[in-house]
Scaffold this active site. Structure first.
Site, PDB file in Angstrom:
ATOM      1  N   LYS A 143       0.839  -1.205   0.000  1.00  0.00           N
ATOM      2  CA  LYS A 143       0.000   0.000   0.000  1.00  0.00           C
ATOM      3  C   LYS A 143       0.874   1.255   0.000  1.00  0.00           C
ATOM      4  CE  LYS A 143      -3.946   1.758   2.724  1.00  0.00           C
ATOM      5  NZ  LYS A 143      -4.782   1.452   3.902  1.00  0.00           N
TER       6      LYS A 143
ATOM      7  N   SER B  17      -9.330   1.778   2.734  1.00  0.00           N
ATOM      8  CA  SER B  17      -8.356   2.564   2.009  1.00  0.00           C
ATOM      9  C   SER B  17      -7.306   1.727   1.270  1.00  0.00           C
ATOM     10  CB  SER B  17      -7.656   3.521   2.981  1.00  0.00           C
ATOM     11  OG  SER B  17      -6.986   2.813   4.021  1.00  0.00           O
ATOM     12  N   SER B  18      -7.278   0.417   1.476  1.00  0.00           N
ATOM     13  CA  SER B  18      -6.321  -0.434   0.746  1.00  0.00           C
ATOM     14  C   SER B  18      -6.932  -0.867  -0.591  1.00  0.00           C
ATOM     15  CB  SER B  18      -5.957  -1.659   1.594  1.00  0.00           C
ATOM     16  OG  SER B  18      -5.549  -1.293   2.892  1.00  0.00           O
TER      17      SER B  18
ATOM     18  N   ILE C  93      -7.852   0.834   9.747  1.00  0.00           N
ATOM     19  CA  ILE C  93      -8.226   1.561  10.961  1.00  0.00           C
ATOM     20  C   ILE C  93      -9.736   1.569  11.173  1.00  0.00           C
ATOM     21  CG2 ILE C  93      -8.403   3.863   9.912  1.00  0.00           C
ATOM     22  CD1 ILE C  93      -7.088   4.959  12.483  1.00  0.00           C
ATOM     23  N   GLY C  94     -10.492   1.083  10.192  1.00  0.00           N
ATOM     24  CA  GLY C  94     -11.931   1.024  10.364  1.00  0.00           C
ATOM     25  C   GLY C  94     -12.563   0.010   9.426  1.00  0.00           C
ATOM     26  N   GLY C  95     -11.678  -0.775   8.767  1.00  0.00           N
ATOM     27  CA  GLY C  95     -12.127  -1.749   7.781  1.00  0.00           C
ATOM     28  C   GLY C  95     -11.334  -1.658   6.493  1.00  0.00           C
ATOM     29  N   SER C  96     -10.228  -0.918   6.517  1.00  0.00           N
ATOM     30  CA  SER C  96      -9.506  -0.574   5.294  1.00  0.00           C
ATOM     31  C   SER C  96      -8.822  -1.736   4.587  1.00  0.00           C
ATOM     32  CB  SER C  96      -8.460   0.510   5.587  1.00  0.00           C
ATOM     33  OG  SER C  96      -9.095   1.720   5.903  1.00  0.00           O
TER      34      SER C  96
END
Length: 578
Positions: A145, A220-221, A241-244
């Site tokens: 990433k 985000s990934s 950090i929240g499901g990324s």
């Protein structure tokens, strides 16, 4: 006397007005200059990417001409375990594998725009990789990433102000991967700021979904998800950090694993919200299958990692737990009482539950305690403890990407205005809409941290009361339409809760959306039947043929058990398909 005084006041007013106008003009000029500087940086970043892609294309072409017998399709069809075996016994060369994946990645990127640049040093590493032949990932090309430091390359998090600040050294994780014989060869795209689960930024543009260009691959990934799903990478590394990690896995139909925070080193991992401790970020793998995730964890949890970063507990991967076949006691819920899942995801969850029960596992009801409190008071207030100031500061002088603009614009409102709007909107919507969450003092922040700790222990107590080994629960999906994630931050409840709890969690693909699922979605009203539920319905519609998934969870530091459960689900689903 009055006339004199009036003249003085008029003169002073004129001076102040002129000064204010001058100051305003200066502010405009400074902003314009800053934006121009940012635009120039973007142009140079895109040029660097173009140069790296062209250099890689030329190298691939040269290799293909010199090695016309290389069977790239056969190489790309191998699983990670099959590939590592062939590399170790010499039936495949690292060069053939590397150039096959490089060629595929270049082709995929032209269609999906999932790469931020080729790591040209990988060509040099390829020449010396033989010295790492004992590594568990010997000769395996791996994608990383964009925010993971690789020496000489930017880790911008999609933010213009971080351009042209190349990492001075490799991150600990990259260094360990290299020691294990892996060859990091490409960096992948992310959303601006990474606090979003779409995948677009003003530097590198928007990444498209592998199967539907109207959909997002998640974030985000997201670049990782798109590249792995299309075969351009066999194994990737992301952050969550929240499901990324789990969002792209779910949206793209691959496997993704968020370990317990702190299990792997975060040294050299860039973040917009560094220092925020209420909701913890993790670094972890994405791959086509669960065995590949486990091999990644086994490879990096080694003495070299523990030596480079002594803050990581020296706990090697426990292969015995991962390979265990004992029956499990599994907690289960279909609805967290906050966000009702889409029909296709509920159907997949029920199918997996039935498969687990038929396989001899015990599945029992489980309810997360006080979920609304946990989401609004712990996760939202934790991530935005500063009122979004840190995030906004990082975006200064930077054009806003469309995927972030709808999410970020309310952050600019003064706090009293946000409170008033939230009060007025409360009868119309049931989910938090504005970040009116700024913690005003250090004692307030300490109190919030203590509340998170209390909630973790409360959840663990309920887990133990039910005598659970693991938990099966919904995953967000199917893939959203592009630009919708920024409008639906409230839909992250099923994933971000496990970052606040610091429980390991992973996403496993199950099926695809059917015409029947789409028909049932027409009757979806959601939990609260409010604006956000209607928006969610729009976001997931038009997904026939796209992947569905479930989420597997375990207690902190039981990463191997979580992966073992994920593999159990994966195998049962595969057997059922046959």
């Amino acid at each position: 006397m009055d006339q004199t005084r009036n003249r003085e006041l008029l003169s002073l007013t004129a001076i102040l007005t002129t000064a204010a106008c001058g100051l305003g003009a200066l502010v405009v000029l400074v902003k314009k200059f800053s934006l121009n500087q940012g635009e120039n940086k973007i142009v140079r970043a895109r040029q660097r990417r173009a140069v790296s892609l062209k250099a890689a294309e030329e190298a691939v072409l040269k290799y293909r001409e010199a090695h016309p017998g290389t069977d790239a399709p056969a190489i790309l069809s191998l699983s990670l375990s099959e590939l590592t075996k062939c590399l170790r016994d010499g039936s495949l060369s690292p060069e053939d594998v590397f150039y096959s994946y490089m060629e595929k990645t270049l082709d995929v990127n032209k269609r999906l725009n999932c790469c931020t640049g080729i790591l040209l040093e990988s060509f040099d590493q390829l020449k010396t990789v033989g010295s790492s032949k004992e590594g568990l990932l010997y000769g395996v090309p791996i994608s990383i990433k964009e925010n993971i430091d690789y020496k000489g390359y930017d880790s911008t998090c999609g933010v213009v102000s971080r351009l042209e600040q190349p990492a001075p050294v490799d991150s600990v994780l990259v260094e360990v991967l290299k020691r294990q014989g892996a060859i990091p060869f490409v960096k992948t795209n992310i959303p601006q700021s990474m606090l979003n689960y779409d995948c677009g930024n003003p530097i590198y543009g928007q990444t498209l979904h592998p199967r539907n260009p109207q959909k997002t691959p998640g974030g985000s990934s997201g670049g990782e998800g798109a590249l792995i799903a299309t075969g351009g990478s066999l194994l990737g590394c992301g952050t969550d950090i929240g499901g990324s990690i789990r969002f792209p896995a779910s949206f793209c139909g691959i496997c993704g694993f968020k370990p317990t925070a702190g299990r792997l080193s975060s040294k050299g991992i860039s973040s917009i919200s560094r220092g925020q401790k209420s909701v913890l970020a993790s670094v972890g793998p994405l791959a086509r299958d669960v065995d590949s995730l486990a091999l990644f964890m086994q490879a990096v949890l080694c003495d070299h990692l523990f030596s480079l970063d002594p803050t990581v507990p020296p706990i090697p991967f426990n292969l015995e737990i991962y390979q265990s076949s004992r029956p499990l006691r599994i907690g289960y819920f279909e609805d967290d009482s906050y966000q009702q899942p889409s029909p296709s995801m509920i159907r997949s969850l029920r199918e997996v539950k039935a498969l687990l029960e038929r396989a001899g596992h015990t599945v029992v009801p489980f309810t997360l305690p006080r979920i609304r409190y946990a989401l609004m008071e712990l996760t939202l207030k934790g991530v935005l403890a500063d009122g979004g100031v840190t995030m906004l500061n990082s975006l200064k002088g930077c054009p806003l990407d469309p995927c972030l603009s709808s999410q970020i614009l309310p952050y600019y409102l003064p706090n009293p205005v946000k409170k008033l709007l939230s009060f007025l909107l409360k009868p119309l919507v049931s989910s938090p809409t504005l970040p009116v969450t700024q913690i005003q003092s250090v004692p307030g922040l300490w109190k919030q941290h203590a509340s998170v700790e209390d909630y973790i222990h409360e959840t663990i107590a309920e887990w133990r009361r039910c005598e659970l080994d693991v938990l099966l629960c919904p995953m967000l999906g199917p893939a959203f339409k592009a630009l919708y994630p920024g409008k639906l931050t409230c839909a992250t409840s099923y994933t971000i809760i496990y970052n606040a709890l610091n429980f390991p969690a992973g996403a496993v693909p199950v099926d695809t959306v059917t015409a029947e699922d789409e028909e049932e979605l027409k009757h979806y009203e959601g939990k609260f039947k409010d604006f956000w539920d209607r928006l969610f319905k729009e976001a997931v519609s038009g997904a026939e043929g796209l992947p569905t998934a479930v989420q597997c969870v375990a207690l902190p530091w039981q990463d191997e058990l979580c992966l073992r459960f994920m593999r159990e689900v994966e195998q049962l689903v595969k057997q059922n398909r046959k």
